[in-house]
Motif scaffolding. Structure first.
Motif, mmCIF file in Angstrom:
data_model
loop_
_atom_site.group_PDB
_atom_site.id
_atom_site.type_symbol
_atom_site.label_atom_id
_atom_site.label_comp_id
_atom_site.label_asym_id
_atom_site.label_seq_id
_atom_site.Cartn_x
_atom_site.Cartn_y
_atom_site.Cartn_z
ATOM 1 N N MET A 1 30.820 87.421 2.705
ATOM 2 C CA MET A 1 31.769 86.246 2.774
ATOM 3 C C MET A 1 31.035 85.168 2.106
ATOM 4 N N ALA A 2 31.841 84.224 1.642
ATOM 5 C CA ALA A 2 31.060 83.087 0.855
ATOM 6 C C ALA A 2 31.157 81.824 1.768
ATOM 7 N N VAL A 3 30.690 80.720 1.178
ATOM 8 C CA VAL A 3 31.060 79.646 1.935
ATOM 9 C C VAL A 3 32.508 79.311 1.672
ATOM 10 N N VAL A 4 33.087 78.699 2.961
ATOM 11 C CA VAL A 4 34.679 78.736 2.795
ATOM 12 C C VAL A 4 34.979 77.189 3.065
ATOM 13 N N ASP A 5 36.011 76.929 2.513
ATOM 14 C CA ASP A 5 36.677 75.421 2.796
ATOM 15 C C ASP A 5 36.881 75.201 4.287
ATOM 16 N N LEU A 6 36.536 74.046 4.874
ATOM 17 C CA LEU A 6 36.814 73.968 6.240
ATOM 18 C C LEU A 6 38.223 74.330 6.755
ATOM 19 N N LEU B 1 21.474 81.764 4.467
ATOM 20 C CA LEU B 1 22.046 82.372 5.440
ATOM 21 C C LEU B 1 23.018 83.636 5.441
ATOM 22 N N LEU B 2 23.639 83.364 4.181
ATOM 23 C CA LEU B 2 24.775 84.542 3.843
ATOM 24 C C LEU B 2 23.938 85.665 3.286
ATOM 25 N N ARG B 3 22.955 85.582 2.757
ATOM 26 C CA ARG B 3 22.003 86.736 2.455
ATOM 27 C C ARG B 3 21.511 87.472 3.624
ATOM 28 N N LEU B 4 21.432 86.988 4.625
ATOM 29 C CA LEU B 4 21.166 87.752 5.891
ATOM 30 C C LEU B 4 22.496 88.181 6.715
ATOM 31 N N ARG B 5 23.290 87.554 6.643
ATOM 32 C CA ARG B 5 24.724 87.676 7.530
ATOM 33 C C ARG B 5 25.925 87.528 6.407
ATOM 34 N N GLU B 6 26.150 88.511 5.778
ATOM 35 C CA GLU B 6 27.232 88.379 4.581
ATOM 36 C C GLU B 6 28.589 88.216 5.358
ATOM 37 N N ASP B 7 29.067 88.444 6.678
ATOM 38 C CA ASP B 7 30.025 88.394 7.291
ATOM 39 C C ASP B 7 30.188 87.015 7.834
ATOM 40 N N LEU B 8 29.238 86.235 7.807
ATOM 41 C CA LEU B 8 29.456 84.553 8.584
ATOM 42 C C LEU B 8 30.093 83.495 7.681
ATOM 43 N N PRO B 9 31.236 83.108 8.248
ATOM 44 C CA PRO B 9 31.909 82.017 7.654
ATOM 45 C C PRO B 9 31.105 80.710 7.825
ATOM 46 N N ILE B 10 30.878 80.220 6.716
ATOM 47 C CA ILE B 10 30.228 78.655 6.716
ATOM 48 C C ILE B 10 31.145 77.751 5.964
#
Length: 156
Positions: free
Chosen positions: A1-6, A97-106
């Motif tokens: 997952m990538a950085v997402v819009d709030l 952070l996304l490199r360590l946890r790809e599924d994490l929405p930020i």
């Protein structure tokens, strides 16, 4: 997952799970957490920065203990709306952070004036000394950031 819009965060993060808010400082990371309904943000703690992997491990441990499903990171935008080196640093933190946890929405939230507002509140309302404020300002700023994002999501 990538950085997402709030505004997309609620559709991506599982319902009835808290979100975590971060205030990234030079020496510490202020951490806050919402309740499961995402109505109220509360200061949770501080992570003293060491190596990124250790910092991330500490953050993930806090998130797991609260069953948090997403992160809102404060973005220190300049008063004129431009992004400086601190914004670049916070964006790099999210990418790492996304490199360590790809599924994490930020998602990011404009944190302009958050630390100043928290300091003003701690001095004016809580009458805290400078030394005591240093211990709580980053986690309080994280709560301020997260609460702003939660309020925005509630008013969509």
């Amino acid at each position: 997952m990538a950085v997402v819009d709030l505004i997309d965060l609620p559709a991506i993060a599982p319902p009835n799970t808290p979100l975590v808010g971060l205030d990234l400082g030079e020496k510490t990371i202020g951490v806050a957490v919402s309740d499961a309904t995402r109505m109220v943000a509360s200061p949770l703690g501080l992570i003293r920065k060491t190596k990124f992997t250790d910092d991330a491990k500490a953050l993930f441990k806090l998130m797991e203990s609260r069953r948090a499903s997403g992160i809102v990171i404060g973005l220190p935008v300049n008063m004129d709306g431009t992004e400086g080196t601190r914004c670049q640093s916070n964006r790099a933190f999210a990418r790492n952070l996304l490199r360590l946890r790809e599924d994490l929405p930020i998602a990011f939230w404009d944190e302009r004036m958050s630390t100043m507002a928290v300091n003003r509140m701690l001095v004016g309302e809580a009458d805290m000394t400078r030394a005591r404020r240093a211990d709580v300002v980053d986690k309080m700023a994280a709560a301020w950031i997260l609460q702003g994002a939660l309020d925005r999501l509630r008013n969509l």
